[in-house]
Enzyme design. Structure first.
Site, mmCIF file in Angstrom:
data_model
loop_
_atom_site.group_PDB
_atom_site.id
_atom_site.type_symbol
_atom_site.label_atom_id
_atom_site.label_comp_id
_atom_site.label_asym_id
_atom_site.label_seq_id
_atom_site.Cartn_x
_atom_site.Cartn_y
_atom_site.Cartn_z
ATOM 1 N N CYS A 12 0.691 -1.199 -0.030
ATOM 2 C CA CYS A 12 -0.028 0.026 -0.012
ATOM 3 C C CYS A 12 0.780 1.057 0.080
ATOM 4 C CB CYS A 12 -0.883 0.078 1.356
ATOM 5 S SG CYS A 12 -0.095 0.013 2.756
ATOM 6 N N GLY A 38 -1.037 0.510 -4.905
ATOM 7 C CA GLY A 38 -2.361 -0.450 -4.257
ATOM 8 C C GLY A 38 -3.617 0.006 -5.206
ATOM 9 N N ASN A 112 1.629 1.061 6.189
ATOM 10 C CA ASN A 112 2.257 0.290 4.998
ATOM 11 C C ASN A 112 3.334 -0.752 5.572
ATOM 12 O OD1 ASN A 112 3.351 -0.701 2.640
ATOM 13 N ND2 ASN A 112 4.683 0.903 2.273
ATOM 14 N N GLY A 113 3.232 -2.037 5.331
ATOM 15 C CA GLY A 113 4.043 -2.930 5.969
ATOM 16 C C GLY A 113 3.523 -4.410 6.360
ATOM 17 N N TYR A 254 11.449 -2.199 -8.281
ATOM 18 C CA TYR A 254 10.261 -1.997 -9.037
ATOM 19 C C TYR A 254 9.174 -1.476 -8.469
ATOM 20 C CZ TYR A 254 5.526 -4.070 -10.046
ATOM 21 O OH TYR A 254 4.273 -3.845 -10.432
#
Length: 475
Positions: A12, A38, A112-113, A254
């Site tokens: 995210c 996301g 996030n994570g 990426y």
């Protein structure tokens, strides 16, 4: 792009702003810039006076905030999130930010994570009477903050105490009635940056969000740092001493947008240098170089410049096809390949083609693209990967499968080459990647997490840690 089709996904992107009269609208644009992180859900929470107001739902940012959805989000502070989820983690209840209301005050959290000790913490909290409403790791932090609310601790101290109990990768934005709190895990595994928009403070997973809204990038949030932003300004605190810096390497390879910077390193230029380094490590006689859109284009340009082999658009991405890759199933990923990519016959026909990609996960999509190029008349297809082989699962919020599903695990490069049907296959060395990005060559002290390449994880991995593809991650 190819990694999207294979099931390699960042979990995210988060955004926050304090002190702007158009906080919701600014957050909307910020989430647009982070949409690549996301595509399955989005949400914004604003603070107006003492109240928190939320609009969120499943779908893209444009879908969730269509029509008059933003009109009810008033106030000078906001946080938001875009999210990717797995099959098990779907449902509107898991869309973030999560809002928690109580007699002692309300708060909203976006994350996030992935917390590697989430299961242990949930079991402990449930024994103390906590009831969880979602399958998200994020909810753990809210319960921990509430559990530490007794006594004379300030809100900042309660949050610090709660954060100190978390293990793994996390970038949190927390909006309360008193301020905006921003936290980064002690290893700095997930990217998080601070910026200024006039007198307002902003925070985002990537600096590309600042560019869109016209904000100035100030700095990265430091590992173990807790940033508190309120009407008195920005204050830096610490909930943990920084551990060895270990930003996720896949951010450079990426995940992040090419126009973002991480630790002062531009993503496009880092990928381009990886392509140049890859060309130095391999000697291929070919007629044309092409990259798999979009994340591999920078590396392909670098490979072309260093090798002297002309770069051409040999593969075209169809940008108007429905987002089939957001369905996290192998069947959907495979069906999406031909819908998303088309070869340019006049570019590849009768040519020896170098196909540059960012990574290979399961290998099924690489095989399909190699076959696609051959069907378009390519005489030879040489696959070069601008990263080392992925051979280990990720526990920190990246949807990388178990090692048994990773094509490079337990196989030689030649065996992988044969499986994808390429004439040759070359991976960038880990040392070459670090050199290209601008990191120290010492892989244990390089400032990056290399666990998916080396198996050396920067934190303790709990025996019962649930892998990202097996549950809802960090939301």
């Amino acid at each position: 792009m190819l990694a999207e089709l294979r099931g390699l996904n960042e979990e995210c992107g988060v955004f926050g702003i304090w002190g702007h009269e158009d906080a919701a609208q600014i957050s909307y644009y910020g989430l647009h810039a982070l949409q690549h992180r996301g595509q399955e859900g989005a949400g914004i929470v604003t603070k107006n006076g003492k109240g928190l107001h939320v609009v969120k739902g499943e779908g893209l940012v444009n879908d969730v905030f269509s029509g008059d959805a933003l009109k009810g989000l008033t106030g000078r502070a906001a946080i938001g999130q875009v999210r990717y989820t797995t099959e098990e983690g779907r449902g509107a209840e898991n869309v973030q930010p999560l809002v928690f209301r109580s007699m002692t005050g309300s708060l909203a959290i976006a994350h996030n994570g992935n917390l590697v000790n989430a299961k242990d913490l949930k079991e402990s909290l449930e024994k103390q009477g906590s009831i969880f409403q979602t399958t998200s790791d994020t909810e753990v932090l809210a319960h921990l903050i509430k559990r530490s609310s007794s006594g004379s601790l300030t809100q900042r101290d309660r949050v610090k105490k709660a954060l100190s109990m978390l293990k793994g990768a996390f970038a949190f934005v927390v909006l309360t009635e008193e301020g905006l709190l921003v936290a980064q895990d002690p290893n700095g595994l997930r990217p998080l940056s601070l910026g200024k928009l006039g007198d307002a403070w902003v925070v985002a997973s990537e600096t590309c969000a600042f560019d869109l809204i016209g904000a100035e990038t100030i700095r990265s949030v430091e590992p173990g740092e807790l940033v508190v932003i309120n009407d008195k300004g920005m204050h830096s605190d610490r909930f943990a001493e920084p551990a060895d810096r270990a930003i996720c390497s896949m951010e450079y390879v990426y995940f992040s947008r090419p126009d973002s910077d991480i630790d002062g390193i531009n993503i496009h230029m880092a990928r381009k240098r990886c392509g140049k380094q890859l060309a130095r490590e391999v000697n291929i006689e070919a007629d044309v170089v092409t990259g798999v859109p979009d994340s591999s284009i920078s590396a392909a340009i670098g490979f072309s410049e260093e090798s002297g082999i002309p770069y051409e658009l040999g593969l075209i991405k169809n940008r108007y096809v429905g987002r089939t890759f957001i369905q996290p199933t192998q069947a959907m990923r495979e069906r999406g390949v031909k819908m998303k990519l088309s070869p340019v016959h006049q570019v590849v026909e009768g040519k020896r083609v170098v196909m540059v990609d960012d990574s290979i996960v399961r290998g099924t999509t690489s095989k399909r693209i190699v076959n696609m190029l051959r069907e378009a008349g390519a005489k030879e297809v040489h696959v070069v990967i601008a990263a080392p082989p992925l051979v280990n699962p990720c526990f920190y919020g990246v949807d990388i499968s178990t090692d048994s599903e990773l094509i490079a695990t337990g196989r030689s490069v030649d065996e992988v080459r044969e499986m994808i049907g390429a004439d040759s296959l070359t991976f960038l060395s880990a040392e070459g990647m670090l050199k290209a990005i601008g990191r120290p060559s010492d892989m244990k002290n390089c400032g990056q997490c290399l666990a998916c390449f080396t198996g050396e994880y920067p934190t303790e991995i709990y025996a019962d840690t649930v892998l990202p593809h097996e549950k809802e991650i960090g939301r």
